[in-house]
Design an enzyme around this catalytic site. Structure first.
Site: not given
Ligand code: F6R
Length: 612
Positions: A2, A27, A74, A100-101, A485, A489, A492, A508, A607
């Site tokens: 949050c 966030r 969040w 937050n938490g 990756e 992308k 998500e 496989h 994020k």
């Molecule tokens: C994907 C993404 C997440 C972060 C993951 C780790 O696009 O952003 O998978 O990579 O939550 O976050 P950090 O790097 O902030 O520890």
């Protein structure tokens, strides 16, 4: 997760808080709320949805007041709705809290409060905290600060808190344990936020609150102390932060802006570190740790999500160029195993936000077992940056789009610099190879610019597959993590089911999925796997799959068999992930836009994942 914003000073708090929340929306964006206090008169507005919904809801209302707190959520406890939105007010209206938490022992405290006659409107742990503080304040006749500290001494969990008390309208309280909080210092006014982005517009003087600290901010000054009332002299940090970095500029979305920033962000990551003239790499942040890193028997990388994928690229780099064995671990698994960590192992924790709860817990566990822990973080002053023994900032600039793009490439650049420097120091890399890798790294920004020049063509490829329900991504060697990756992308931000695989693994199992509706993105550049990957493409085509191949410029063979090809410039094999990931980022972006998805704020995501 949050986002928290607070203000106390001489101006009207509402617009400052709302603007700050908009900057923190990455966030969390399930619900939003603000409370302002005007001489003891509390105005609280909150609703499900985004900050813009809140702004719409209060149009035309008088929300004056020079102290206030706000929140963008969040959800952890209780579904996202108006009632569960923060701020939460205690039953007798004395305390207002944003949080937050997670408060882990909230059930036990709630049961105790119910016995005392407290009732609850929401399902949140935050309302329990607000009532707990109030019950101590009223029953033990404490000041607001004493009541807050008394409650903090008894709660278990991780939190960043912003608190106001209607009886003490000249004070704003903040407390931290595990969730970040920054305080902005200006003349006669103070700002509170989960990170620096809402504050930098007003002041460059910041205090990052440490764990188990409480700040009391008034118009006349501030005081920081620990939960036991001992005064603390905080470190005041000067932040050098360009406020334009947190705006979208001419781009429709932060994600697109951040993809396009990569030539610059990578150059910033290398600035002052990679010198192409005298062919040196200087990593000041880990200079003291270098002897231990260079003699490490093993490197263990811990990370989550995209940062984990960067770590996988690091594994290939370190093993090839420094000949150090590397294990890459999901932090969430590592922390709960009983891993074997030896004295001569070095842990490298990778995190854009520097706040990811699992990565932080993995670091703490490694520290307890005596390991040296190095950090690769983007956010300066973040918890992981502070808790690691030393580290290298990626300096990619603020990444606001929830899907990580420029942070990934900067993390890979840091790992490449580390691997090359360690390889040279260990005598594994000869001078000529080292120099040629440094030249290669220095040239990456220009190679990425060339890929970005073909964005319009990549958009047309995305258009062809915008309605796909599934996708497969294949790569080998350095490009296997890029396949993972690319798939992450797409899923998500577009909500399209996608899987990344090492190309040879296809037969496989996953090959059973191939039919004429299945797009298969194949990373098929000129490297040592080229002939093998051509075979993999033929296997897909033989089953009528749709092949979109990322190829080296000038490739004439694959274009004969693939449905679409996207060319990338010639690049050294070890640096290919940095260039090859860019078209995959763009494909995901365009598919998401074409499907009408909220690119910067995908559903269910946040994020910064500060809860387990
Ligand atoms: C994907 C993404 C997440 C972060 C993951 C780790 O696009 O952003 O998978 O990579 O939550 O976050 P950090 O790097 O902030 O520890």
């Amino acid at each position: 997760m949050c986002g928290i914003v607070g203000y106390i000073g001489g101006r009207t708090a509402w617009p400052i808080i709302v603007k700050g929340l908009q900057r923190l929306e990455y966030r969390g964006y399930d619900s939003a709320g603000v409370a302002v206090l005007n001489e003891g008169d509390l105005k609280l507005r909150k609703c499900r949805g985004k900050v813009s919904d809140l702004v719409q809801m209060v149009k035309g209302q008088d929300l004056s007041g020079a102290v206030g707190i706000g929140h963008t959520r969040w959800a952890t406890h209780g579904e996202p709705n108006d009632v569960n939105a923060h701020p939460h007010v205690s039953m007798n209206g004395k305390f207002v809290v944003v949080h937050n938490g997670i408060i882990e022992n909230y059930r036990e405290i709630k049961a105790h409060l119910i016995e005392k006659g407290y009732t609850f409107k929401s399902q949140t742990d935050t309302e329990v905290f607000a009532n707990f503080v109030e019950s101590l304040y009223l029953s033990e006749k404490l000041t607001a600060e004493q009541a807050v500290k008394a409650a903090l001494r008894r709660i278990i969990g991780a939190y960043g808190l912003g608190i106001i008390c209607v009886d003490e309208p000249n004070a704003l309280f903040a407390a931290r344990k595990g969730s970040p909080l920054a305080i902005g210092l200006a003349e006669g006014e103070y700002f509170l936020a989960s990170d620096a982005t809402p504050i930098v517009e007003y002041t460059d003087q910041l205090i990052y609150l440490e764990d188990e600290q409480v700040a009391v901010l008034t118009r006349n000054g501030y005081n920081i102390s620990n939960f036991n009332d001992d005064h603390v002299d905080p470190v005041i940090t000067h932040v050098d932060f360009d406020v334009d970095n947190v705006d979208k500029g001419c781009y429709e979305h932060y994600m697109l802006k951040e993809i396009h920033e990569q030539p610059q962000s990578i150059a910033d990551t290398m600035r002052g570190r990679v010198n192409p003239e005298n062919h040196t790499i200087n990593l000041g942040g880990i200079a003291d740790a270098m002897p231990r890193l260079a003699s490490a028997r093993r490197i263990i990388v811990v990370a989550c999500g995209t940062s984990f994928h960067a770590g996988l690229v690091g594994e290939y780099l370190f093993e090839q160029y420094a000949r150090v064995p590397v294990e890459v671990e999901y932090a969430s698994e590592f922390r709960y195993r009983n891993p074997i960590i030896n004295d001569d192992d070095v842990i490298v924790a990778i995190s854009q936000s520097g706040e990811t709860a699992d990565t932080l817990a993995a670091i703490r566990m490694a520290h307890e077992r005596g390991a040296l822990v190095l950090g690769v973080c983007n956010v300066v002053g973040s918890s992981i940056a502070r808790e690691t023994d030393s580290g290298i900032y990626t300096h990619a600039g603020p990444e606001i789009g929830v899907a990580s793009t420029k942070a990934f490439t900067s993390q890979v650049v840091v790992l490449a610099m580390m691997a090359f420097a360690v390889g040279r120091r260990r005598g594994v890399l000869d001078e000529a190879t080292y120099a040629s890798l440094i030249d290669g790294l220095s040239n990456v920004p220009s190679l990425i610019s060339q890929v970005l020049d073909s964005a319009a063509q990549i958009r047309e490829v995305a258009r062809a597959y915008q309605l796909a329900q599934n996708a497969i991504y294949l790569g080998r060697g350095y490009l296997y993590p890029v396949a993972l990756e690319g798939a992450l992308k797409l899923k998500e931000i577009s909500y399209v089911h996608a899987e990344g695989y090492p190309a040879a693994e296809m037969k496989h199992g996953p090959i059973a999925l191939i039919d004429n509706c299945m797009p298969v993105f194949v990373l098929a550049t000129h490297d040592k796997f080229y002939d093998k990957i051509v075979n993999n493409i033929q296997e897909v085509k033989a089953r009528k799959g749709q092949v979109i191949a990322i190829v080296t410029k000038g490739d004439s063979e694959i274009s004969k068999m693939a449905d679409y090809v996207i060319e990338i410039p010639v690049c050294q094999e070890a640096l290919l992930p940095l260039v090859a990931v860019v078209p995959l980022q763009l494909i995901s972006y365009y598919v998401a836009v074409m499907r009408g998805c909220n690119v910067d704020q995908p559903r269910n995501l946040a994020k910064s994942v500060t809860v387990e």
